[in-house]
Design a protein around this motif. Structure first.
Motif, short mmCIF file in Angstrom:
data_model
loop_
_atom_site.label_atom_id
_atom_site.label_comp_id
_atom_site.label_asym_id
_atom_site.label_seq_id
_atom_site.Cartn_x
_atom_site.Cartn_y
_atom_site.Cartn_z
N GLN A 248 -3.14 -11.80 -8.37
CA GLN A 248 -2.21 -12.88 -8.01
C GLN A 248 -2.34 -13.24 -6.53
O GLN A 248 -2.29 -14.43 -6.16
N ALA A 249 -2.50 -12.23 -5.67
CA ALA A 249 -2.60 -12.48 -4.23
C ALA A 249 -3.87 -13.27 -3.90
O ALA A 249 -3.86 -14.16 -3.04
N GLN A 250 -4.97 -12.97 -4.58
CA GLN A 250 -6.22 -13.70 -4.35
C GLN A 250 -6.11 -15.15 -4.81
O GLN A 250 -6.64 -16.06 -4.17
N GLN A 251 -5.37 -15.36 -5.91
CA GLN A 251 -5.20 -16.73 -6.41
C GLN A 251 -4.39 -17.59 -5.45
O GLN A 251 -4.56 -18.80 -5.39
N LEU B 231 -6.97 2.01 -3.62
CA LEU B 231 -8.08 2.19 -2.68
C LEU B 231 -9.24 1.26 -3.04
O LEU B 231 -9.86 0.65 -2.16
N THR B 232 -9.53 1.16 -4.32
CA THR B 232 -10.63 0.30 -4.77
C THR B 232 -10.34 -1.17 -4.48
O THR B 232 -11.22 -1.90 -4.00
N GLU B 233 -9.11 -1.60 -4.75
CA GLU B 233 -8.76 -3.01 -4.53
C GLU B 233 -8.77 -3.35 -3.04
O GLU B 233 -9.23 -4.43 -2.65
N MET B 234 -8.29 -2.45 -2.20
CA MET B 234 -8.24 -2.74 -0.77
C MET B 234 -9.62 -2.81 -0.15
O MET B 234 -9.86 -3.56 0.80
N ASP B 235 -10.52 -2.02 -0.68
CA ASP B 235 -11.88 -2.02 -0.14
C ASP B 235 -12.80 -2.92 -0.96
O ASP B 235 -13.96 -3.08 -0.63
N GLY B 236 -12.25 -3.48 -2.07
CA GLY B 236 -13.10 -4.25 -2.97
C GLY B 236 -13.10 -5.74 -2.70
O GLY B 236 -14.14 -6.38 -2.78
N PHE B 237 -11.95 -6.32 -2.38
CA PHE B 237 -11.94 -7.77 -2.19
C PHE B 237 -12.55 -8.14 -0.85
O PHE B 237 -12.47 -7.39 0.11
N GLY B 238 -13.16 -9.31 -0.79
CA GLY B 238 -13.88 -9.71 0.42
C GLY B 238 -12.94 -10.13 1.53
O GLY B 238 -11.79 -10.49 1.31
N THR B 239 -13.46 -10.08 2.76
CA THR B 239 -12.63 -10.44 3.91
C THR B 239 -12.36 -11.94 3.97
O THR B 239 -11.48 -12.37 4.69
N ASP B 240 -13.12 -12.73 3.22
CA ASP B 240 -12.92 -14.17 3.26
C ASP B 240 -11.77 -14.63 2.36
O ASP B 240 -11.46 -15.82 2.31
N THR B 241 -11.14 -13.69 1.65
CA THR B 241 -10.03 -14.08 0.77
C THR B 241 -8.72 -14.22 1.54
O THR B 241 -7.75 -14.74 1.01
N ASN B 242 -8.67 -13.76 2.77
CA ASN B 242 -7.48 -13.88 3.61
C ASN B 242 -6.25 -13.26 2.96
O ASN B 242 -5.16 -13.83 2.97
N VAL B 243 -6.40 -12.08 2.38
CA VAL B 243 -5.28 -11.32 1.84
C VAL B 243 -5.09 -10.09 2.73
O VAL B 243 -6.01 -9.29 2.89
N ILE B 244 -3.92 -9.96 3.30
CA ILE B 244 -3.62 -8.84 4.19
C ILE B 244 -2.54 -7.98 3.55
O ILE B 244 -1.55 -8.49 3.02
N VAL B 245 -2.75 -6.67 3.59
CA VAL B 245 -1.79 -5.72 3.03
C VAL B 245 -0.98 -5.10 4.16
O VAL B 245 -1.53 -4.50 5.07
N LEU B 246 0.34 -5.27 4.09
CA LEU B 246 1.26 -4.58 4.99
C LEU B 246 1.93 -3.47 4.21
O LEU B 246 2.28 -3.66 3.04
N ALA B 247 2.10 -2.32 4.83
CA ALA B 247 2.79 -1.22 4.16
C ALA B 247 3.69 -0.54 5.17
O ALA B 247 3.45 -0.59 6.38
N ALA B 248 4.74 0.11 4.67
CA ALA B 248 5.69 0.80 5.54
C ALA B 248 5.98 2.18 4.97
O ALA B 248 6.06 2.36 3.75
N THR B 249 6.13 3.14 5.86
CA THR B 249 6.49 4.50 5.46
C THR B 249 7.04 5.25 6.66
O THR B 249 6.72 4.92 7.80
#
Length: 656
Positions: free
Chosen positions: A282-285, A323-341
């Motif tokens: 969904q984020a890539q779309q 881990l696979t998804e974060m390292d799998g999608f290309g940098t040109d998709t402009n999807v950034i993951v923010l996380a908090a802990t």
């Protein structure tokens, strides 16, 4: 149409479809079919004599024996005109060709013998047939346990998959693998911006850059740089990590997917990994977009440390997919993951590496300047009195997080309202601090005069020693009013130091032991009231010896492991352990003796302070100044300042 009618129509509840209506309709149809298809609604039960009378008159067209115990009796068409049958035939429930009577005959063999005998004697010509018949209701009743089990299973599946009928998305059982992330886009825009986030200047700079990446990626990619894939917000609870992520969503103006780490967790194997795949799809779309995972430690814990569940752990499968998804999608998709802990130490190393979470943004507890800014944000909606001093409140709340300050402002408003005030005064904020730090005031706690006197001298001892020591935190208030678990308390204004020296820690330990020392000097007895004091100084002394290397006997050694891998391992020998225990005891006893010496020299002033405390129950810094005068080292500092103010001409004249 009038306005009132329009309003009434708008307020009327809207029709909402519910899937349970379908089940109810099916059940009603089954009952109706069973009810109307039986064809026996107009049938009348008859006795043996009535049956024999109908039999003799040769009115019977056919007898159908059902399940070997019930006879359905069909009457000849020409006989239906008789008076005894007319009323039954004219009934609304009678249908042509159906049975008119039912006879429960009992034993089948005797019934058949009687019929054959009657046929021979009266020359009867009706037919007889035997039928095995099962009603639909009985069939349903046979399958009822299975139907109930299936219904219960469907009910729980719907509840676990996140909603009732018509819930859409994850609400249906077949959508259980869909992502539960809430989408904030142009239709549901986040109103929080960086203006709503006070303090956190360093963290705001970092996340501001992430916003710039999404708004104008060409600025960075034109130089050959790659847009970061992830940023991890780390810090204590209540410091504003989630608020910062909301501000990023509000500032960036791009689709923002928000969810918690526990939203991936499900009792069914493979659901977590499926939800991760769906989330990133969904984020890539909707690229460029942001994914925010709050409390990521729910799925991001280090793998392989939980030996009870083995290798096929659902949480580990979810983490592997992340881990696979974060390292799998290309940098040109402009999807950034923010996380908090707030538990970055338990996260898997593979999750923390560059290329997944490229940046770790530490969101620390606010300092005095940042606390003042946070106060300014939270007091905006409040009706304040003129005497409210925000700068002093910031000084009074060391160690408070943003959430604590928000809670304090709300508590002050509640206290003012409880006292029927029109405005929130400065004292209400101070009472709120007391309420949060010390607990609720125990007005009904019964304390004997003797106990009250011991408590007063104990707290006066703390105040006296801290007043006399240079590095001890300056006193703000002392009270013997019971709060929470404590019978009395002293509030200090600690300096916010980046590093702490040995003398400063020793002075703090001495001030903490001042309460027990005062009890010993005045009453020549000690009580259990110093438990929290002893716990505090023991922790401080142990930290000085085993963590910070501030003891000469043990040396420049630390037994602290920041990775947390030595939880079940003793990092020193038995001999060293004995030495550590000895040095801790020696350090604490030395400060106790020092506190007794200080209080012995100022016994009269200690007594005056304790009596004042017994009288007023609450005393402030001004009361201590009246009794003790200015703190000794403050007077020395003032004299040094006066010497510095002498003009250079006079200094040269003295030399001459």
């Amino acid at each position: 149409m009038s306005d009132s009618k329009k309003d009434n129509n708008s307020n009327m509840p809207k029709f909402k479809f519910n899937a349970y209506w379908i089940y109810a309709a099916i059940f009603i149809v089954i009952i109706a079919v069973q009810f109307f298809s039986s064809g026996d609604l107009a049938s009348k039960n008859i006795s043996k004599n009535e049956f024999n009378e109908i039999l003799r008159e040769n009115d019977i067209k056919k007898i159908v024996v059902i399940n070997n115990n019930l006879a359905q009796i069909f009457i000849k068409d020409e006989a239906l005109n008789k008076e005894r049958y007319k009323k039954m035939v004219s009934s609304a429930f009678y249908s042509k060709g159906s049975s008119l009577f039912e006879y429960n005959f009992g034993d089948l063999q005797n019934f058949e013998n009687n019929i054959e005998k009657a046929k021979e004697e009266n020359n009867l010509d009706f037919d007889k047939e035997n039928v095995e018949r099962t009603s639909m209701f009985e069939t349903i009743l046979g399958f009822l346990p299975f139907i109930i089990l299936i219904a219960i299973w469907l009910f729980f599946m719907r509840r676990m998959s996140g909603g009732g009928a018509g819930g859409g998305g994850g609400g249906q059982i077949f959508n259980i693998g869909k992502s539960k992330a809430k989408l904030f886009d142009k239709d549901t825009k986040v109103k929080t911006t960086f203006e709503n986030v006070a303090g956190l200047e360093g963290a705001k700079e970092e996340v501001q850059e992430i916003v710039d990446f999404l708004k104008s990626p060409e600025k960075y990619t034109s130089l050959g740089g790659k847009i970061p894939k992830g940023a991890l917000l780390v810090g204590p609870p209540g410091t504003g990590k989630t608020l910062l992520a909301k501000a990023v969503a509000g500032e960036a103006g791009v689709p923002f997917f928000s969810l918690s780490g526990s939203d991936f967790v499900e009792m069914f194997v493979g659901v977590g990994a499926s939800r991760v795949r769906d989330l990133f799809k969904q984020a890539q779309q909707k690229s460029p977009s942001i994914i925010f995972i709050d409390e990521i430690d729910a799925i991001g814990r280090a793998r392989g440390k939980n030996s009870m569940t083995g290798g096929n752990d659902e949480r580990e499968n979810t983490l592997n997919q992340l881990l696979t998804e974060m390292d799998g999608f290309g940098t040109d998709t402009n999807v950034i993951v923010l996380a908090a802990t707030n538990r970055a130490d338990v996260l898997d190393k593979a999750l923390m590496r560059a290329g997944r979470f490229d940046r770790q943004i530490y969101v620390d507890l606010p300092d005095i300047k940042e606390r003042q800014e946070i106060f300014e944000v939270h007091i905006k909606p409040l009706k304040l009195g003129e005497d409210v001093n925000v700068e002093f409140l910031a000084q009074q709340t060391p160690g408070f997080s943003g959430a604590d300050i928000a809670n304090m402002c709300n508590e002050a408003a509640l206290i003012a309202a409880r006292n029927s005030k029109k405005l929130i005064e400065h004292q209400d904020f101070l009472d709120a601090v007391d309420r949060i730090v010390g607990g609720l005031e125990k007005k009904n706690k019964v304390i004997t005069p003797k106990e009250k006197k011991v408590i007063a001298f104990h707290e006066a001892g703390h105040a006296t020693v801290s007043w006399m020591l240079e590095h001890a935190a300056p006193l703000v208030k002392v009270t013997i009013v019971p709060r929470g678990q404590s019978l009395g308390a002293a509030w200090y204004l600690p300096a916010e130091r980046m590093i702490v020296q040995t003398e400063q820690m020793l002075d703090e330990m001495c001030a903490t032991l001042g309460g027990r020392a005062a009890e010993k000097i005045i009453f020549d007895k000690i009580s259990t009231g110093a438990l929290s004091d002893l716990e505090k100084v023991t922790k401080q002394a142990r930290a000085m010896v085993t963590v910070y290397g501030l003891n000469e006997e043990v040396g420049n050694i630390t037994y602290y492991d920041s990775s947390g891998n030595d939880a079940f391992v003793k990092p020193y020998s038995e001999e060293t352990g004995q030495k550590i225990d000895k040095e801790i005891s020696k350090m604490i006893e030395a400060q106790y003796v020092r506190a007794i010496e200080l209080l012995s020299k100022n016994k009269e002033k200690l007594t005056i302070l304790a009596e004042l405390l017994l009288e007023k129950e609450v005393i402030f810094k001004d009361d201590l100044e009246k009794i003790f005068g200015k703190r000794p080292f403050e007077e020395v500092e003032e004299k040094n300042e006066e010497k510095k103010d002498i003009p250079p001409v006079n200094q040269s004249a003295e030399k001459l």
